[in-house]
Design a protein around this motif. Structure first.
Motif, PDB file in Angstrom:
ATOM      1  N   ASN A 299       0.878  -1.175   0.000  1.00  0.00           N
ATOM      2  CA  ASN A 299       0.000   0.000   0.000  1.00  0.00           C
ATOM      3  C   ASN A 299       0.916   1.226   0.000  1.00  0.00           C
ATOM      4  O   ASN A 299       1.819   1.314   0.849  1.00  0.00           O
ATOM      5  CB  ASN A 299      -0.869   0.031   1.261  1.00  0.00           C
ATOM      6  CG  ASN A 299      -1.829  -1.151   1.337  1.00  0.00           C
ATOM      7  OD1 ASN A 299      -2.793  -1.235   0.578  1.00  0.00           O
ATOM      8  ND2 ASN A 299      -1.564  -2.079   2.252  1.00  0.00           N
ATOM      9  N   ALA A 300       0.676   2.170  -0.879  1.00  0.00           N
ATOM     10  CA  ALA A 300       1.601   3.293  -1.078  1.00  0.00           C
ATOM     11  C   ALA A 300       1.923   4.022   0.233  1.00  0.00           C
ATOM     12  O   ALA A 300       3.037   4.477   0.450  1.00  0.00           O
ATOM     13  CB  ALA A 300       1.003   4.266  -2.091  1.00  0.00           C
ATOM     14  N   TRP A 301       0.954   4.111   1.152  1.00  0.00           N
ATOM     15  CA  TRP A 301       1.148   4.852   2.405  1.00  0.00           C
ATOM     16  C   TRP A 301       1.675   3.962   3.524  1.00  0.00           C
ATOM     17  O   TRP A 301       1.714   4.361   4.690  1.00  0.00           O
ATOM     18  CB  TRP A 301      -0.182   5.484   2.838  1.00  0.00           C
ATOM     19  CG  TRP A 301      -1.375   4.641   2.466  1.00  0.00           C
ATOM     20  CD1 TRP A 301      -2.261   4.878   1.481  1.00  0.00           C
ATOM     21  CD2 TRP A 301      -1.764   3.378   3.050  1.00  0.00           C
ATOM     22  NE1 TRP A 301      -3.200   3.858   1.407  1.00  0.00           N
ATOM     23  CE2 TRP A 301      -2.903   2.931   2.360  1.00  0.00           C
ATOM     24  CE3 TRP A 301      -1.263   2.587   4.071  1.00  0.00           C
ATOM     25  CZ2 TRP A 301      -3.541   1.728   2.667  1.00  0.00           C
ATOM     26  CZ3 TRP A 301      -1.884   1.384   4.380  1.00  0.00           C
ATOM     27  CH2 TRP A 301      -3.011   0.975   3.673  1.00  0.00           C
ATOM     28  N   GLY A 302       2.086   2.742   3.211  1.00  0.00           N
ATOM     29  CA  GLY A 302       2.445   1.749   4.232  1.00  0.00           C
ATOM     30  C   GLY A 302       3.411   2.260   5.292  1.00  0.00           C
ATOM     31  O   GLY A 302       3.142   2.182   6.495  1.00  0.00           O
ATOM     32  N   GLU A 303       4.564   2.829   4.856  1.00  0.00           N
ATOM     33  CA  GLU A 303       5.590   3.247   5.823  1.00  0.00           C
ATOM     34  C   GLU A 303       5.091   4.424   6.648  1.00  0.00           C
ATOM     35  O   GLU A 303       5.322   4.501   7.859  1.00  0.00           O
ATOM     36  CB  GLU A 303       6.890   3.669   5.098  1.00  0.00           C
ATOM     37  CG  GLU A 303       7.393   2.691   4.042  1.00  0.00           C
ATOM     38  CD  GLU A 303       7.873   1.367   4.642  1.00  0.00           C
ATOM     39  OE1 GLU A 303       7.989   1.287   5.876  1.00  0.00           O
ATOM     40  OE2 GLU A 303       8.094   0.425   3.864  1.00  0.00           O
ATOM     41  N   GLU A 304       4.416   5.370   5.983  1.00  0.00           N
ATOM     42  CA  GLU A 304       3.925   6.564   6.686  1.00  0.00           C
ATOM     43  C   GLU A 304       2.944   6.159   7.794  1.00  0.00           C
ATOM     44  O   GLU A 304       2.986   6.673   8.906  1.00  0.00           O
ATOM     45  CB  GLU A 304       3.235   7.475   5.662  1.00  0.00           C
ATOM     46  CG  GLU A 304       3.274   8.934   6.038  1.00  0.00           C
ATOM     47  CD  GLU A 304       2.560   9.790   4.984  1.00  0.00           C
ATOM     48  OE1 GLU A 304       2.144   9.256   3.944  1.00  0.00           O
ATOM     49  OE2 GLU A 304       2.415  10.996   5.235  1.00  0.00           O
ATOM     50  N   LEU A 305       2.078   5.213   7.465  1.00  0.00           N
ATOM     51  CA  LEU A 305       1.086   4.753   8.442  1.00  0.00           C
ATOM     52  C   LEU A 305       1.782   4.159   9.659  1.00  0.00           C
ATOM     53  O   LEU A 305       1.439   4.462  10.806  1.00  0.00           O
ATOM     54  CB  LEU A 305       0.182   3.701   7.780  1.00  0.00           C
ATOM     55  CG  LEU A 305      -0.961   3.179   8.639  1.00  0.00           C
ATOM     56  CD1 LEU A 305      -2.063   4.232   8.770  1.00  0.00           C
ATOM     57  CD2 LEU A 305      -1.557   1.899   8.050  1.00  0.00           C
ATOM     58  N   ARG A 306       2.784   3.345   9.397  1.00  0.00           N
ATOM     59  CA  ARG A 306       3.448   2.647  10.500  1.00  0.00           C
ATOM     60  C   ARG A 306       4.159   3.601  11.449  1.00  0.00           C
ATOM     61  O   ARG A 306       4.423   3.256  12.596  1.00  0.00           O
ATOM     62  CB  ARG A 306       4.457   1.640   9.921  1.00  0.00           C
ATOM     63  CG  ARG A 306       3.776   0.374   9.414  1.00  0.00           C
ATOM     64  CD  ARG A 306       4.699  -0.475   8.566  1.00  0.00           C
ATOM     65  NE  ARG A 306       6.049  -0.557   9.136  1.00  0.00           N
ATOM     66  CZ  ARG A 306       7.092  -1.068   8.499  1.00  0.00           C
ATOM     67  NH1 ARG A 306       6.961  -1.524   7.266  1.00  0.00           N
ATOM     68  NH2 ARG A 306       8.260  -1.133   9.082  1.00  0.00           N
ATOM     69  N   SER A 307       4.471   4.814  10.973  1.00  0.00           N
ATOM     70  CA  SER A 307       5.241   5.745  11.810  1.00  0.00           C
ATOM     71  C   SER A 307       4.348   6.539  12.777  1.00  0.00           C
ATOM     72  O   SER A 307       4.849   7.271  13.620  1.00  0.00           O
ATOM     73  CB  SER A 307       6.007   6.723  10.904  1.00  0.00           C
ATOM     74  OG  SER A 307       5.068   7.602  10.296  1.00  0.00           O
TER      75      SER A 307
END
Ligand SMILES: NC(=O)c1ccc[n+]([C@@H]2O[C@H](COP(=O)([O-])OP(=O)(O)OC[C@H]3O[C@@H](n4cnc5c(N)ncnc54)[C@H](O)[C@@H]3O)[C@@H](O)[C@H]2O)c1
Ligand SMILES: O=C(O)[C@H](O)COP(=O)(O)O
Length: 477
Positions: free
Chosen positions: A338-346
């Motif tokens: 999912n394109a926002w994967g890393e941002e979400l996890r932060s």
């Protein structure tokens, strides 16, 4: 000779009327029909699906049990697997879902497939499933299956409508408190060796308002549990429903969003619920409110949620479901998925769980038994009770003192004049009982007929097959 194509044998020389050897099971291509047992063998019903004891009930067999091929994906519970294996069916069980190309290859061969929420049974996949007669969704959601395509091609679909509702509701309760107390962050900090004792922005849930979107099986369970903790409950649903306890229905989504401290989503994945919570809806929520989603990933616009959390509008969130989810354990949840994967996890005060709402021992074994029973009843008896895409049809069992009876199942397009033509064909025999019902474009007829010999079955089967309205004919005995 038509018998070869249909796998219907000629009358045996020993005078046996041949019923024990006969089966017809087709969709569009008679060559796909399954052959049958060479022995006359009536089995006592299995305890797992027998329902009330029927001492002399005759177990119908559509074909030799060991010819029935079943593919189970996504780690279907062992209790369910056992029920299917006890029938003598060939069961292949895999722990993960399959990518489309592998699924297409495997599905060509099977009569029954069991899946959970990840396996996508699209029309493109199902068009390769020439031998498939039934799909078992060992879960609640059925959005992963093209239900209409399945029905129009004579493939029944079953699920377990509420066996994991309590498990989801309990998870929500745990998450509501975890969010209110920022517990996930504190725990993460301690795991990293950091002591950070804070009360700022941490709350009791007593007296707070829970807003439930979708007041069905999960939503209603959650409502009762939340009230027991002293929360006030409001809910929004497209249908009018009586609230449990003192829960109150609100007239629209905006009223719910603006009136709740915690908003939790329990709607199905359908066109109307796609991105149901986006930028506009998040802005209608109270400042510092919390959002929980354990329904389907498509219901929340996650990019908008990330922005609302970064701005502080939303104080915390819990997500159990995502637009794209890994197919098996060990795969990564990252920006490739999912394109926002890393941002979400932060993000802070965000609980991320890997679609475990229904993943408890209790729920999984109950689902395993319920769906496996439905599959056995469909394969062996043609019963569609509980099907999500077919009319619900059943007849009382045939008994052992009715040896020359057969059960005819005729799935057909719901167009005028079919029943008259079918009954002209069945009318050459003694029709003991019959039930028919329709659902949209598809109708399902079940009839028990008596005093049948093998040559009559062949003719009967072929006559039904020849009708232009036919989707699938099955003859069980
Ligand atoms: N995370 C998990 O593991 C997990 C487990 C179980 C279910 N689920 C998901 O949760 C969903 C809900 O489960 P359930 O058993 O409560 O389903 P349900 O069918 O019993 O209830 C869904 C409710 O949503 C309502 N609804 C439908 N469209 C709506 C809309 N546009 N606005 C408001 N309400 C709407 C329906 O009227 C119904 O009352 C399932 O469809 C499934 O996708 C997820
Ligand atoms: O639809 C459901 O029941 C839930 O989403 C659970 O799905 P799962 O069986 O794939 O965990």
């Amino acid at each position: 000779m038509p018998t070869a194509a249909l796998n219907i044998p000629e009358r045996p020389a020993n005078g046996d009327n041949g019923l024990s050897r006969t089966v017809s099971n087709s969709r569009h291509d008679p060559a796909n029909s399954l052959s049958t047992s060479p022995q006359l063998s009536f089995h006592s019903p299995q305890a797992s699906y027998a329902g009330p004891p029927k001492v002399s009930a005759k177990q119908l067999r559509p074909f030799q049990s060991q010819d029935v091929k079943i593919l189970l994906l996504e780690n279907v519970n062992l209790a369910g697997q056992e029920i299917l294996k006890k029938q003598g069916y060939q069961v292949e069980a895999l722990k993960s879902s399959l990518p489309e190309d592998q699924l297409i290859e495997k599905i060509q061969d099977v009569n029954v497939i069991g899946i959970r929420s990840k396996t996508q049974l699209s029309a493109n996949v199902l068009k390769h499933a020439k031998n498939l007669i039934v799909i078992g969704c060992f879960c609640i959601g059925t959005n992963q299956v093209d239900l209409q395509y399945a029905a129009e091609n004579g493939i029944a679909v079953f699920n377990s409508p509420f066996s994991n509702s309590r498990s989801v509701a309990e998870l929500m309760i745990g998450e509501i408190i975890t969010l209110a107390r920022q517990m996930a962050d504190r725990s993460m900090e301690m795991h990293n060796g950091v002591w950070n004792k804070v009360s700022n922005g941490c709350w009791e849930v007593r007296g707070k308002t829970l807003g439930i979107v979708g007041y069905g099986h999960v939503g209603a369970q959650l409502s009762v549990l939340a009230e027991a903790m002293g929360m006030r409950v409001i809910y929004y649903d497209v249908i009018n429903l009586m609230g449990l306890g003192t829960a109150q229905q609100v007239p629209n989504l905006e009223a719910l969003l603006s009136g709740a401290d915690f908003v939790t989503l329990h709607v199905p994945e359908i066109e109307e619920t796609k991105n149901m919570i986006g930028e506009k809806e998040l802005s209608q929520m109270r400042n510092g409110a919390y959002l929980l989603n354990a329904s389907r990933g498509s219901v929340v616009d996650i990019a908008a949620l990330i922005a609302a959390m970064k701005s502080g509008k939303i104080a915390g969130a819990a997500l159990d479901v995502y637009p794209n989810e890994p197919g098996k354990n060990g795969e990564h949840f990252n920006s490739q998925l999912n394109a926002w994967g890393e941002e979400l996890r932060s993000l802070k005060n965000l609980i991320l769980t890997p679609h475990i709402g229904g993943s408890t021992e209790e729920a999984q074994s109950a689902i395993g038994v319920e769906v496996a029973d439905a599959l056995v009843n469909y394969v062996n008896f043609g019963t569609t009770t509980g099907a999500v895409n077919m009319p619900e049809v059943t007849l009382r069992s045939l008994t052992l003192d009715e040896p020359n009876h057969v059960r005819v199942i005729y799935i057909h397009r719901n167009v005028p004049g079919v029943l008259r033509r079918v009954n002209e064909i069945l009318g050459d025999h003694n029709v003991d009982k019959q039930m028919t019902d329709s659902r949209g474009e598809v109708a399902y007829l079940m009839a028990d007929i008596s005093n049948v010999n093998v040559s009559e079955i062949k003719d009967l089967y072929q006559s039904l097959e020849d009708l232009g309205s036919r989707i699938r004919t099955r003859v069980l005995y």
